[in-house]
Design an enzyme around this catalytic site. Sequence first.
Site, PDB file in Angstrom:
ATOM      1  N   GLU A 251       0.883  -1.176   0.000  1.00  0.00           N
ATOM      2  CA  GLU A 251       0.000   0.000   0.000  1.00  0.00           C
ATOM      3  C   GLU A 251       0.914   1.218   0.000  1.00  0.00           C
ATOM      4  OE1 GLU A 251      -3.257   0.085  -0.142  1.00  0.00           O
ATOM      5  OE2 GLU A 251      -3.826  -1.990   0.297  1.00  0.00           O
ATOM      6  N   CYS A 285      -2.389   9.060   2.715  1.00  0.00           N
ATOM      7  CA  CYS A 285      -2.125   8.575   1.352  1.00  0.00           C
ATOM      8  C   CYS A 285      -3.228   8.999   0.409  1.00  0.00           C
ATOM      9  CB  CYS A 285      -1.953   7.063   1.372  1.00  0.00           C
ATOM     10  SG  CYS A 285      -3.322   6.224   2.192  1.00  0.00           S
TER      11      CYS A 285
HETATM   12  P1  NAD Z   1       8.578   4.842   4.502  1.00  0.00           P
HETATM   13  O1  NAD Z   1       8.527   4.097   3.226  1.00  0.00           O
HETATM   14  O2  NAD Z   1       9.707   5.765   4.728  1.00  0.00           O
HETATM   15  O3  NAD Z   1       8.588   3.821   5.742  1.00  0.00           O
HETATM   16  C1  NAD Z   1       7.563   2.871   5.938  1.00  0.00           C
HETATM   17  C2  NAD Z   1       8.075   1.776   6.853  1.00  0.00           C
HETATM   18  O4  NAD Z   1       9.091   1.033   6.180  1.00  0.00           O
HETATM   19  C3  NAD Z   1       8.698   2.252   8.153  1.00  0.00           C
HETATM   20  O5  NAD Z   1       8.291   1.400   9.188  1.00  0.00           O
HETATM   21  C4  NAD Z   1      10.192   2.105   7.887  1.00  0.00           C
HETATM   22  O6  NAD Z   1      10.973   1.921   9.042  1.00  0.00           O
HETATM   23  C5  NAD Z   1      10.210   0.860   7.036  1.00  0.00           C
HETATM   24  N1  NAD Z   1      11.401   0.692   6.195  1.00  0.00           N
HETATM   25  C6  NAD Z   1      12.253   1.638   5.754  1.00  0.00           C
HETATM   26  N2  NAD Z   1      13.204   1.070   4.971  1.00  0.00           N
HETATM   27  C7  NAD Z   1      12.931  -0.244   4.914  1.00  0.00           C
HETATM   28  C8  NAD Z   1      13.539  -1.358   4.259  1.00  0.00           C
HETATM   29  N3  NAD Z   1      14.612  -1.206   3.482  1.00  0.00           N
HETATM   30  N4  NAD Z   1      13.001  -2.588   4.424  1.00  0.00           N
HETATM   31  C9  NAD Z   1      11.887  -2.751   5.184  1.00  0.00           C
HETATM   32  N5  NAD Z   1      11.267  -1.740   5.838  1.00  0.00           N
HETATM   33  C10 NAD Z   1      11.780  -0.494   5.699  1.00  0.00           C
HETATM   34  O7  NAD Z   1       7.175   5.597   4.618  1.00  0.00           O
HETATM   35  P2  NAD Z   1       6.726   6.637   5.734  1.00  0.00           P
HETATM   36  O8  NAD Z   1       7.478   7.904   5.488  1.00  0.00           O
HETATM   37  O9  NAD Z   1       6.759   6.008   7.064  1.00  0.00           O
HETATM   38  O10 NAD Z   1       5.179   6.846   5.352  1.00  0.00           O
HETATM   39  C11 NAD Z   1       4.745   7.744   4.387  1.00  0.00           C
HETATM   40  C12 NAD Z   1       4.418   7.036   3.098  1.00  0.00           C
HETATM   41  O11 NAD Z   1       3.440   6.014   3.329  1.00  0.00           O
HETATM   42  C13 NAD Z   1       3.771   7.946   2.067  1.00  0.00           C
HETATM   43  O12 NAD Z   1       4.323   7.675   0.796  1.00  0.00           O
HETATM   44  C14 NAD Z   1       2.311   7.534   2.086  1.00  0.00           C
HETATM   45  O13 NAD Z   1       1.602   7.786   0.918  1.00  0.00           O
HETATM   46  C15 NAD Z   1       2.430   6.078   2.342  1.00  0.00           C
HETATM   47  N6  NAD Z   1       1.150   5.565   2.866  1.00  0.00           N
HETATM   48  C16 NAD Z   1       0.404   4.736   2.081  1.00  0.00           C
HETATM   49  C17 NAD Z   1      -0.841   4.284   2.529  1.00  0.00           C
HETATM   50  C18 NAD Z   1      -1.705   3.382   1.689  1.00  0.00           C
HETATM   51  O14 NAD Z   1      -2.607   2.768   2.230  1.00  0.00           O
HETATM   52  N7  NAD Z   1      -1.490   3.274   0.391  1.00  0.00           N
HETATM   53  C19 NAD Z   1      -1.290   4.661   3.784  1.00  0.00           C
HETATM   54  C20 NAD Z   1      -0.502   5.518   4.538  1.00  0.00           C
HETATM   55  C21 NAD Z   1       0.725   5.952   4.083  1.00  0.00           C
END
Ligand code: NAD
Length: 520
Positions: A251, A285
């Site tokens: 997502e 999002c």
């Molecule tokens: P992010 O991608 O920076 O981090 C998300 C998660 O991934 C965190 O827990 C982080 O620690 C982890 N992570 C980071 N690097 C990783 C790796 N290499 N391997 C595994 N895990 C890793 O996102 P964010 O800044 O926390 O959230 C914002 C983003 O989330 C925005 O792009 C937003 O649109 C998206 N989002 C999507 C939805 C949806 O339902 N489509 C909902 C909410 C947020």
Amino acid sequence: MESGTATQSSEGNGASAPPVDSIEVHNPATGAVIATVPVDSPEAVAAKVARVRANQAEWEAMGIEGRYHWLGKLRDWLLDNQDRVLDTMQLETGKVRADASNEPGYLADLINFYGSRAASFIGEESVRPHSPLLAAKKLRIQYRPYPVVGIISPWNFPLILSLGDAIPALQAGCAVVIKPSEFTPLGLTEAVEAWKHEIGGPDVFDCVHGTGETGGALVNAADFVQFTGSDRTGRKVMARAAETLTPVSLELGGKDPMIVLSDADIDRAANAAAWGGMMNSGQICLSVERIYVEEPAYDEFVSKLTAEVGRLRQGVDDAGNPKDVGAMTSPNQTAIVEEHVADAVAAGAKALTGGKRVDGPGDYFEPTVLVDVDHSMKVMRDETFGPVVGVMKVRDADEAVRMANDTRYGLGGSVFGERERAEQVARRVECGAVNVNDVLINYFAMDVPMGGWKQSGIGFRHGEPGIKKYCRSESLVITRFGGKREPTWYPYTKGRRALITPLSRFFGARDWRRKLGLKR
Ligand code: NAD
């Protein structure tokens, strides 16, 4: 201290220096350190996954009703402890109370939804064979859970996007380990601790803490990965999961368009745009990020939207002094928002209200309406994820649809206008869910799937797919009766061979001449 248990300090008391293997959690509304959380090493992640895996078979054997019983206790805990849950959430996200308040109610509803629907979504299915050649077989499909689901979640809705994915997975019979965002680990930890110690739930649910390394370790150890976050990280997660052929559901980000047709109720459209763009400081999002308005309605819409956004009260929220817009939760995101606005203004865009970061303490960006924008600007192309909307005038609905679809994202969207016309336009928007004359509401319509097209994701949450994805289908083909051998088995006698071709022709053909072999 048990790994994964947060130590919370009272705000602003200058928490003592954390050990190297821990992360500091801040209150974004004030900048104060509020807790330190020990990081789980890859070995610790593997050990937690192994522990819950060992208990999963018993959890699966409880059946849908048995598991709903325990999830019902989690629902009751969330409702009975709403104030505590919301206090923690506000502290670690800097949200205003009204924005935080959605989470416990949504989760309670989700538990009830999947608890009452799971039997129809993942209960055993009986299937009638399509071919008379299979008439002697009984066909069944059973849905067996992946043993351990690893959930990796972001910081914008710390419970909805972690527990919210755990609920259908647990209801399906999986064990679950969650890695919450390093920015917002406290509320989820509280819920997991409650499951273990206050509710006394079966030992099939845990969390791990850390950054990308911990997330990667969870990808390695889990049997299915549910990831919510940026498309940049989503790609890394998918690449890593490919090494072990672990299935993923992603997502990801969005750049949701809103289309305002000339026959829309302009007051409703402007109020919806203000709320859909600024709610949770635009860190959703599904936030409204781009708005396309048909020419005749443009001036009135822009003026009403600017007035509505200009009226919003921003700041630290308390019971006696409610606010509308809270803090930015992650400092990295504030920098992105600032960059997008600066890029647009440098290329000729104008901020009718807002437009800049608010001086500290805390991390705030002013609610902003930009006009004179175009698709060469980051603010109309990339995910801004902040309290900013860009508004463009379009000639007609066709141009609005073309602009709305001119994006690498495809998460959600909305169309405002006379109902039938708006519905027709909505059907042409390329994304996972479109709201007609409303915004964001599809997230609460959990009866229907929610997920991204294009680079907004793979897979869906909510509805039937939202629980079925946590299961593997197992087809059972059961022989009801039969002799010592089937006609297609050995030995391949002349008589048997002579039978196969006419039989397959008879059942495959759809006209009598071919069935009887009269036409070759
Ligand atoms: P992010 O991608 O920076 O981090 C998300 C998660 O991934 C965190 O827990 C982080 O620690 C982890 N992570 C980071 N690097 C990783 C790796 N290499 N391997 C595994 N895990 C890793 O996102 P964010 O800044 O926390 O959230 C914002 C983003 O989330 C925005 O792009 C937003 O649109 C998206 N989002 C999507 C939805 C949806 O339902 N489509 C909902 C909410 C947020």
